[in-house]
Design an enzyme around this catalytic site. Structure first.
Site, short mmCIF file in Angstrom:
data_model
loop_
_atom_site.label_atom_id
_atom_site.label_comp_id
_atom_site.label_asym_id
_atom_site.label_seq_id
_atom_site.Cartn_x
_atom_site.Cartn_y
_atom_site.Cartn_z
N LYS A 111 0.90 -1.17 0.00
CA LYS A 111 0.00 0.00 0.00
C LYS A 111 0.93 1.21 0.00
CE LYS A 111 -2.65 3.28 1.77
NZ LYS A 111 -1.73 4.39 1.39
N GLU A 141 7.42 -0.05 12.42
CA GLU A 141 8.56 0.88 12.33
C GLU A 141 7.97 2.28 12.42
OE1 GLU A 141 11.69 0.28 12.27
OE2 GLU A 141 11.93 -1.77 11.58
N CYS A 197 12.80 9.21 10.00
CA CYS A 197 12.37 8.70 11.31
C CYS A 197 13.53 8.68 12.29
CB CYS A 197 11.79 7.30 11.16
SG CYS A 197 12.91 6.19 10.29
N GLU A 251 7.96 14.40 17.87
CA GLU A 251 8.62 14.29 16.56
C GLU A 251 8.19 15.46 15.68
OE1 GLU A 251 7.36 11.11 13.84
OE2 GLU A 251 9.48 10.65 13.52
P1 NAD Z 1 1.31 7.93 8.27
O1 NAD Z 1 1.14 7.09 9.48
O2 NAD Z 1 0.43 9.11 8.13
O3 NAD Z 1 1.10 7.09 6.94
C1 NAD Z 1 1.87 5.94 6.66
C2 NAD Z 1 1.06 5.02 5.76
O4 NAD Z 1 -0.06 4.53 6.49
C3 NAD Z 1 0.52 5.69 4.50
O5 NAD Z 1 0.64 4.79 3.42
C4 NAD Z 1 -0.95 5.89 4.86
O6 NAD Z 1 -1.80 5.92 3.75
C5 NAD Z 1 -1.24 4.67 5.72
N1 NAD Z 1 -2.38 4.81 6.63
C6 NAD Z 1 -2.90 5.95 7.15
N2 NAD Z 1 -3.95 5.66 7.96
C7 NAD Z 1 -4.10 4.31 7.93
C8 NAD Z 1 -4.99 3.40 8.58
N3 NAD Z 1 -5.94 3.82 9.40
N4 NAD Z 1 -4.83 2.09 8.35
C9 NAD Z 1 -3.84 1.63 7.55
N5 NAD Z 1 -2.97 2.44 6.90
C10 NAD Z 1 -3.10 3.77 7.10
O7 NAD Z 1 2.86 8.34 8.25
P2 NAD Z 1 3.59 9.29 7.20
O8 NAD Z 1 3.20 10.68 7.50
O9 NAD Z 1 3.42 8.76 5.82
O10 NAD Z 1 5.12 9.03 7.59
C11 NAD Z 1 5.77 9.75 8.56
C12 NAD Z 1 5.93 8.92 9.82
O11 NAD Z 1 6.56 7.67 9.50
C13 NAD Z 1 6.84 9.55 10.84
O12 NAD Z 1 6.29 9.42 12.11
C14 NAD Z 1 8.12 8.74 10.72
O13 NAD Z 1 8.92 8.77 11.88
C15 NAD Z 1 7.62 7.40 10.39
N6 NAD Z 1 8.66 6.59 9.72
C16 NAD Z 1 9.23 5.56 10.39
C17 NAD Z 1 10.26 4.83 9.78
C18 NAD Z 1 10.94 3.68 10.48
O14 NAD Z 1 11.56 2.86 9.81
N7 NAD Z 1 10.83 3.57 11.80
C19 NAD Z 1 10.66 5.15 8.48
C20 NAD Z 1 10.03 6.20 7.84
C21 NAD Z 1 9.02 6.92 8.45
#
Ligand code: NAD
Length: 481
Positions: free
Chosen positions: A176, A251, A285, A382
């Site tokens: 996704k 993650e 992240c 964050e």
């Molecule tokens: P997000 O949680 O808004 O979205 C991530 C993904 O989840 C997107 O594809 C989104 O469409 C999907 N999503 C949203 N709501 C959902 C739901 N209810 N059910 C299932 N899927 C859903 O995060 P973002 O803004 O895209 O990314 C930024 C965040 O990601 C930051 O907090 C960052 O720290 C974290 N991050 C972590 C890592 C790691 O490896 N630990 C790496 C990159 C980013």
């Protein structure tokens, strides 16, 4: 190279598919629409799930000799490398990141397939001695249908990070992709599917998280969830996973601290600050978002870091700028709001603190806060932007306490010439990875993941492969006396 298709598709059950709904992808460098992509809905999601389940039930990926999966993965690595230049341009345009960083993402993606190709024929169980009357061994079965939800900050490399070990272990995967930056992943999936994987082995859906993401994670056909993204989304996915006790890899976010002792090499530190908080506009992240500095060198470090921030080449990704735009207007707003709250709580802006209002795209000024105390929002939450909070400390004990004093625990760093101290700190820091004297030391070979709100499970390295299998033990009674 510099062209980009105006409309993009989803990949379901071996075919590229359009939809009657479209999402618009914008260019963060100018805020203008860049392309549209078919928006997957529930019916598309169901078709991807049926295809993945069919692939798993046919055992097309798992019954072959492991050498076949090695060949597929190595061929994928070659295909991904072959689209790196074209893909980098697309990723740079949709994401805002620099062209060279976008190219590195594709190269890193290729490396994941190469790396896990090297493991695909070495997923070996153990033989367990139970005395002469028994034979006992373990095997590693694939999980089955693995749903992988990807964020926008490193869409291509994060997608490959989970997809490569999942395929190496024989799982079928539904990716996704993130709504804000889905195009580079289309190029990755197109490259992957050129090698002739069994139908349904990999599908790609771009759609809204709260609609198809939520549908996927609560679906009875799903055997595993791999989520990379924010803490609130991760928590809501875990609630759905709990209903069916589905294994998950989480993650999530971070608020990672670098501990800088008075004997640190400052040139080494500054190069780490540059990549630690300004790379990818701080949307990382594992960004170095807190700099904990021993009081003896506090003023000197602030002065050098401010000079570094103010000297960054700010501009578009395609010009290989050092500070590129953030992903969206919404992200820019949320970064500025947190900066305003920091000021209201008494943090002092040493430089930056707001957006560039004279630029068309979503550009945040490189920002350094000084006189930050550990309880302020800027030291606890964050930001996900180019914003550094500098906090003074006196003793090693105090530094560890501040570093460990958030709900996160993704990575941490120690800058010192004293190896004994570095090792003492490394042992006590509450985080999944510790960098000594170089932020982002490590690579795809080193396990990565969090503690606390940063999540659980590990990606990267040999260890990650075991997130994509289940252990089965076979115990045989061989003698009847
Ligand atoms: P997000 O949680 O808004 O979205 C991530 C993904 O989840 C997107 O594809 C989104 O469409 C999907 N999503 C949203 N709501 C959902 C739901 N209810 N059910 C299932 N899927 C859903 O995060 P973002 O803004 O895209 O990314 C930024 C965040 O990601 C930051 O907090 C960052 O720290 C974290 N991050 C972590 C890592 C790691 O490896 N630990 C790496 C990159 C980013």
């Amino acid at each position: 190279m510099n062209s980009l298709a105006s409309h993009w598709l989803n990949y379901i059950d071996g075919e590229w598919c359009d939809s009657d709904r479209h999402l618009t992808v914008n260019n963060p460098g100018n805020g203008e629409p860049l392309a549209t992509i078919a928006e997957a809905g529930i019916a598309d999601t169901e078709r991807a799930l049926v295809a993945a389940r069919r692939c798993v039930d046919s055992r097309a990926l798992s019954k072959v000799r492991p050498a076949q999966r090695v060949s597929w993965l190595l061929a994928i690595a070659d295909e991904v490398r072959s689209v790196a230049e074209e893909g980098a341009w697309v990723l740079c345009q949709e994401n805002g990141k620099s062209l060279s960083d976008a190219r590195d993402e594709f190269i890193e993606a290729a490396r994941y397939f190469e790396y896990y190709a090297g493991m695909a024929d070495k997923i070996e169980g153990a033989s367990i001695p139970l005395g002469d009357d028994y034979m006992d061994f373990t095997v590693y079965d694939p999980m089955g249908v693995s749903v992988q939800i990807v964020p926008w900050n490193f869409p291509v490399s994060i997608c490959a990070r989970s997809l490569a070990p999942a395929l190496a272990a024989g799982n079928a995967v539904i990716v996704k992709s993130p709504e804000l930056s889905p195009l580079g992943i289309c190029m990755l999936i197109e490259a992957i599917n050129r090698v002739g994987l069994p139908r349904g082995a990999v599908s790609l859906l771009c759609g809204r998280g709260r609609e198809i993401g939520a549908h996927l994670v609560s679906h009875p056909s799903v055997d595993q969830i791999v989520f990379t993204g924010s803490v609130p989304t991760g928590q809501s996915i875990l609630r759905a996973a709990a209903e069916r006790a589905i294994p998950s890899v989480m993650e999530l976010g971070g608020k990672s601290a670098a501990l800088v002792f008075a004997d640190a090499d400052l040139a080494q530190l500054l190069s780490s600050v540059k990549s630690g908080i300004f790379f990818n506009a701080g949307q990382v992240c594992s960004a170095m978002s807190r700099l904990l500095v021993q009081r003896d060198i506090y003023e000197e470090v602030i002065e050098s870091v401010v000079q570094l921030a103010e000297g960054l080449k700010v501009g578009l990704g395609q010009d290989d700028s050092e500070l590129t735009p953030v992903i969206s207007a919404g992200q820019l707003d949320s970064i500025q709001t947190l900066c305003q709250r920091a000021v209201a709580e008494g943090a002092v802006v040493a430089t930056g603190g707001e957006a560039f209002n004279d630029r068309a795209g979503h550009f945040m000024r490189p920002t350094v806060f000084r006189d930050v105390s550990p309880d302020m929002c800027i030291a606890q939450e964050e930001v996900f932007g180019p914003v550094l909070a500098i906090i003074p400390f006196d003793t090693e004990e105090q530094a560890i306490e501040i570093a460990n004093g958030t709900e996160f625990g993704l990575v941490a760093g120690v800058f010192t010439q004293d190896l004994s101290r570095a090792m003492r700190c490394a042992r006590r820091l509450k985080s999944g990875q510790v960098f000594i004297n170089e932020w982002y030391a490590g690579g795809i070979e080193t396990p990565f993941g969090g503690v606390g709100l940063s999540g659980f499970g590990r990606e990267k390295g040999q260890e990650a492969l075991y997130s994509y299998v289940r252990t089965k033990n076979v115990a045989i009674r061989v003698a009847q006396e």
